[in-house]
Design a protein around this motif. Structure first.
Motif, mmCIF file in Angstrom:
data_model
loop_
_atom_site.group_PDB
_atom_site.id
_atom_site.type_symbol
_atom_site.label_atom_id
_atom_site.label_comp_id
_atom_site.label_asym_id
_atom_site.label_seq_id
_atom_site.Cartn_x
_atom_site.Cartn_y
_atom_site.Cartn_z
ATOM 1 N N LEU A 3 0.844 -1.195 0.000
ATOM 2 C CA LEU A 3 0.000 0.000 0.000
ATOM 3 C C LEU A 3 0.876 1.240 0.000
ATOM 4 O O LEU A 3 2.010 1.214 0.477
ATOM 5 N N THR A 4 0.335 2.331 -0.517
ATOM 6 C CA THR A 4 1.046 3.602 -0.434
ATOM 7 C C THR A 4 1.000 4.095 1.016
ATOM 8 O O THR A 4 0.221 3.595 1.842
ATOM 9 N N SER A 6 -0.235 6.839 2.108
ATOM 10 C CA SER A 6 -1.566 7.370 2.361
ATOM 11 C C SER A 6 -2.574 6.245 2.603
ATOM 12 O O SER A 6 -3.418 6.326 3.510
ATOM 13 N N GLU A 7 -2.477 5.193 1.811
ATOM 14 C CA GLU A 7 -3.373 4.050 1.995
ATOM 15 C C GLU A 7 -3.143 3.383 3.352
ATOM 16 O O GLU A 7 -4.099 2.967 4.020
ATOM 17 N N GLU A 8 -1.890 3.287 3.765
ATOM 18 C CA GLU A 8 -1.591 2.731 5.083
ATOM 19 C C GLU A 8 -2.191 3.586 6.194
ATOM 20 O O GLU A 8 -2.725 3.054 7.176
ATOM 21 N N TYR A 10 -4.852 5.507 6.036
ATOM 22 C CA TYR A 10 -6.299 5.288 6.051
ATOM 23 C C TYR A 10 -6.635 3.941 6.679
ATOM 24 O O TYR A 10 -7.560 3.839 7.503
ATOM 25 N N MET A 44 -10.585 6.945 -1.723
ATOM 26 C CA MET A 44 -9.614 6.064 -1.077
ATOM 27 C C MET A 44 -10.225 4.699 -0.754
ATOM 28 O O MET A 44 -9.567 3.658 -0.902
ATOM 29 N N LYS A 47 -10.029 2.422 -3.678
ATOM 30 C CA LYS A 47 -8.694 1.863 -3.881
ATOM 31 C C LYS A 47 -8.413 0.736 -2.884
ATOM 32 O O LYS A 47 -7.865 -0.316 -3.246
ATOM 33 N N LEU A 48 -8.796 0.965 -1.621
ATOM 34 C CA LEU A 48 -8.555 -0.058 -0.604
ATOM 35 C C LEU A 48 -9.426 -1.284 -0.843
ATOM 36 O O LEU A 48 -9.001 -2.425 -0.577
ATOM 37 N N LYS A 51 -7.903 -3.519 -3.391
ATOM 38 C CA LYS A 51 -6.783 -4.287 -2.844
ATOM 39 C C LYS A 51 -7.229 -5.279 -1.764
ATOM 40 O O LYS A 51 -6.397 -5.932 -1.130
#
Length: 219
Positions: A3-4, A6-8, A10, A44, A47-48, A51
């Motif tokens: 994850l990026t 930012s994704e982490e 969130y 977001m 995107k999550l 994944k």
């Protein structure tokens, strides 16, 4: 899967808001936690979801998946280990470490995390008293209650704080209410919920808001 940053961030926020994955979280709660707009949260979440670290169903909120929970716990593990390192080895104050650890938690090296854990002699709790997940994601929490929920004349030990903001931690430093301090609840004021306590043989008066953010193991 990676994850990026930012994704982490969130995913970690969703984990905390969901009480470790036990309940669904609204997009408004996530937006408030991340200090952003609901529209940005929706993007977001898509995107999550792609994944497979969260599931989102309208009216049921965001649910973190088992894979997402494990990923979030590893980010939290790194964050809390770095906080221990900064306080114990680099002599940061406990109110100074959160922002730095927020950056260091994104270092993607399992070997570095393992070596850091070994170097620190496998700590179980961070400087704020929060449990550090082990390498398998297991969290060994201990039973604790808020200071203002103690019975009058009960005694215990400060083991954690709910509010880890710099201003609150500086206040606790000023009054001597540190992690590990012995406390006894002397009185509760019926009018406003404030408390009178004994901390290391020193009498203090605390508001209900302050006392509710200090966590105790009663002994």
């Amino acid at each position: 899967m990676t994850l990026t940053n930012s994704e982490e961030n969130y995913l970690k926020a969703i984990y905390h808001l969901s009480d470790g994955g036990k309940k669904g979280v609204s997009t408004n709660d996530i937006a408030s936690s991340m200090k952003t707009k609901p529209a940005s949260v929706s993007d977001m979440l898509r995107k999550l979801g792609e994944k497979e670290v969260i599931n989102y169903r309208k009216y049921y909120g965001v649910q973190i998946t088992e894979e997402g929970r494990n990923y979030a716990l590893q980010v939290i593990r790194k964050h809390r280990l770095w906080e221990v390192f900064l306080v114990d080895k680099l002599k940061f104050n406990w109110d100074e470490v959160h922002e730095v650890a927020e950056q260091l938690e994104h270092v993607r090296s399992p070997l570095l995390t393992q070596r850091l854990d070994e170097f620190l002699n496998f700590p179980k709790f961070d400087p704020h008293g929060d449990p550090i997940p082990d390498e398998f994601g297991d969290v060994k929490a201990r039973p604790r209650i808020a200071l203002n929920d103690m019975e009058v004349n009960a005694a215990g030990q400060i083991v954690a704080v709910k509010d880890s903001s710099a201003a609150f931690l500086r206040y606790l430093d000023k009054v001597g209410a540190y992690i590990g301090a012995r406390v006894k609840l002397l009185d509760k004021v019926e009018f406003d919920g404030s408390v009178e306590i004994l901390v290391d043989q020193k009498t203090l008066f605390m508001s209900k808001d302050v006392a509710s953010n200090i966590l105790i193991v009663v002994t």
